[in-house]
Design a protein around this motif. Sequence first.
Motif, PDB file in Angstrom:
ATOM      1  N   ALA A   1       1.080   4.009  -9.278  1.00 22.20           N
ATOM      2  CA  ALA A   1       0.933   3.315  -8.297  1.00 22.20           C
ATOM      3  C   ALA A   1       0.657   1.624  -8.390  1.00 22.20           C
ATOM      4  N   LEU A   2       0.306   0.697  -7.505  1.00 17.95           N
ATOM      5  CA  LEU A   2      -0.682  -0.240  -7.875  1.00 17.95           C
ATOM      6  C   LEU A   2      -1.215  -0.079  -6.556  1.00 17.95           C
ATOM      7  N   VAL A   3      -2.436  -0.290  -6.629  1.00 19.59           N
ATOM      8  CA  VAL A   3      -3.087  -0.221  -5.218  1.00 19.59           C
ATOM      9  C   VAL A   3      -4.344  -1.483  -5.089  1.00 19.59           C
ATOM     10  N   ALA A   4      -3.681  -2.771  -4.158  1.00 11.75           N
ATOM     11  CA  ALA A   4      -4.815  -3.286  -3.911  1.00 11.75           C
ATOM     12  C   ALA A   4      -6.460  -3.501  -3.179  1.00 11.75           C
ATOM     13  N   THR A   5      -7.639  -3.455  -3.478  1.00 14.05           N
ATOM     14  CA  THR A   5      -8.526  -3.152  -2.870  1.00 14.05           C
ATOM     15  C   THR A   5      -9.494  -3.905  -3.822  1.00 14.05           C
ATOM     16  N   HIS A   6     -10.417  -4.032  -2.673  1.00  8.50           N
ATOM     17  CA  HIS A   6     -11.838  -4.600  -2.753  1.00  8.50           C
ATOM     18  C   HIS A   6     -12.965  -4.065  -2.887  1.00  8.50           C
ATOM     19  N   ASN A   7     -13.183  -2.266  -2.723  1.00  3.84           N
ATOM     20  CA  ASN A   7     -13.450  -1.132  -2.809  1.00  3.84           C
ATOM     21  C   ASN A   7     -13.883  -0.807  -4.377  1.00  3.84           C
ATOM     22  N   MET A   8     -14.725  -1.063  -5.156  1.00  6.65           N
ATOM     23  CA  MET A   8     -15.009  -0.872  -6.640  1.00  6.65           C
ATOM     24  C   MET A   8     -15.114   0.765  -6.813  1.00  6.65           C
ATOM     25  N   GLU A   9     -15.978   1.236  -6.006  1.00  8.72           N
ATOM     26  CA  GLU A   9     -16.412   2.803  -6.598  1.00  8.72           C
ATOM     27  C   GLU A   9     -14.624   3.881  -6.189  1.00  8.72           C
ATOM     28  N   LEU A  10     -13.527   3.033  -5.611  1.00  3.01           N
ATOM     29  CA  LEU A  10     -12.641   3.173  -5.146  1.00  3.01           C
ATOM     30  C   LEU A  10     -11.600   3.311  -6.324  1.00  3.01           C
ATOM     31  N   ALA A  11     -11.786   2.029  -6.688  1.00  8.56           N
ATOM     32  CA  ALA A  11     -10.672   1.384  -8.066  1.00  8.56           C
ATOM     33  C   ALA A  11     -11.406   1.581  -9.464  1.00  8.56           C
ATOM     34  N   LYS A  12     -12.402   2.335  -9.193  1.00  7.23           N
ATOM     35  CA  LYS A  12     -12.984   3.031 -10.574  1.00  7.23           C
ATOM     36  C   LYS A  12     -12.062   4.483 -10.603  1.00  7.23           C
ATOM     37  N   GLN A  13     -11.772   5.001  -9.543  1.00 10.83           N
ATOM     38  CA  GLN A  13     -10.810   6.195  -9.594  1.00 10.83           C
ATOM     39  C   GLN A  13      -9.936   6.219 -10.030  1.00 10.83           C
ATOM     40  N   MET A  14      -8.865   4.862 -10.396  1.00  8.82           N
ATOM     41  CA  MET A  14      -7.570   5.000 -11.509  1.00  8.82           C
ATOM     42  C   MET A  14      -7.824   4.660 -12.347  1.00  8.82           C
ATOM     43  N   ASP A  15      -6.459   4.748 -13.288  1.00 11.34           N
ATOM     44  CA  ASP A  15      -6.559   4.715 -14.993  1.00 11.34           C
ATOM     45  C   ASP A  15      -7.198   3.423 -15.267  1.00 11.34           C
ATOM     46  N   ARG A  16      -6.758   2.667 -15.183  1.00 13.68           N
ATOM     47  CA  ARG A  16      -7.291   0.693 -15.093  1.00 13.68           C
ATOM     48  C   ARG A  16      -7.652   0.147 -14.222  1.00 13.68           C
ATOM     49  N   ILE A  17      -7.585  -1.322 -14.438  1.00 12.69           N
ATOM     50  CA  ILE A  17      -7.910  -2.055 -13.280  1.00 12.69           C
ATOM     51  C   ILE A  17      -7.871  -3.150 -14.017  1.00 12.69           C
ATOM     52  N   VAL A  18      -7.408  -4.303 -13.511  1.00 14.05           N
ATOM     53  CA  VAL A  18      -7.076  -5.336 -13.540  1.00 14.05           C
ATOM     54  C   VAL A  18      -6.954  -6.574 -12.092  1.00 14.05           C
ATOM     55  N   VAL A  19      -7.631  -7.802 -12.329  1.00 11.28           N
ATOM     56  CA  VAL A  19      -8.108  -8.421 -11.628  1.00 11.28           C
ATOM     57  C   VAL A  19      -7.292  -9.662 -11.403  1.00 11.28           C
TER      58      VAL A  19
END
Length: 237
Positions: free
Chosen positions: A201-219
């Motif tokens: 999955a590739l999930v675009a979000t503005h919510n950092m708390e949600l982003a932290k639940q994923m395996d990686r974060i790319v900006v």
Amino acid sequence: MNKQTPTLELKKLHRSFRQGSQIVDVLRGVDLQIDKGEVVALIGPSGAGKSTLLQITGLLDQPSKGEVYLDGLKCSKLGDAMRTSLRRDYLGFVYQYHNLLPDFDAVENVMMPLLISGVKPVLAKDRAEKLLKRLGLEKRFRHRPAELSGGEQQRVAIARALANAPKLLLADEPTGNLDPKTSEAVFAELVAIVRETGLSALVATHNMELAKQMDRIVVLQDGKLIETSSSMDKNFY
């Protein structure tokens, strides 16, 4: 042992748009690899091009330069029929706004992509009901979108995106239109079902708390992707 082919690979993607006499470079050489079963958060300021990147990844738009590979398949030279087939069978889409069909109930909305794919109605109905039940909507099967809450509508949209058992889920601010409590609950369900089914999955979000639940974060910043960690600075919003 041979390395597994990535579910998604983006190589040096560029996308430019003309605005009057100006050329605007939105993507300036994006590289990204997502392996099987990996869930990646895509963040960045408004207007950075996250939706453009997802549109290209989902074969809804063509890059100005660069390449999209889905399970190792080079997509730039594919005809419309093959691109449509890949969108239907390989990709699942969840948007900020659910885009449900207003004249159809929850089960019928989820059945629709299955029926389009040629699945028999009885099997499509069974698949739709199982997905909706997994998302806690067993009592809402016969309700139309207008009779559902915002969170319920988005759960139906998630079920619809998963109906054809895609390999890659693309989500563009999937909880951005929900209140914080509902957003957290819906997102938790989305991540849980993605992990259970082994999706990428590739999930675009503005919510950092949600982003932290994923395996990686790319900006996405200045047209390029920056690999980062869950401790990233919130000034990117």
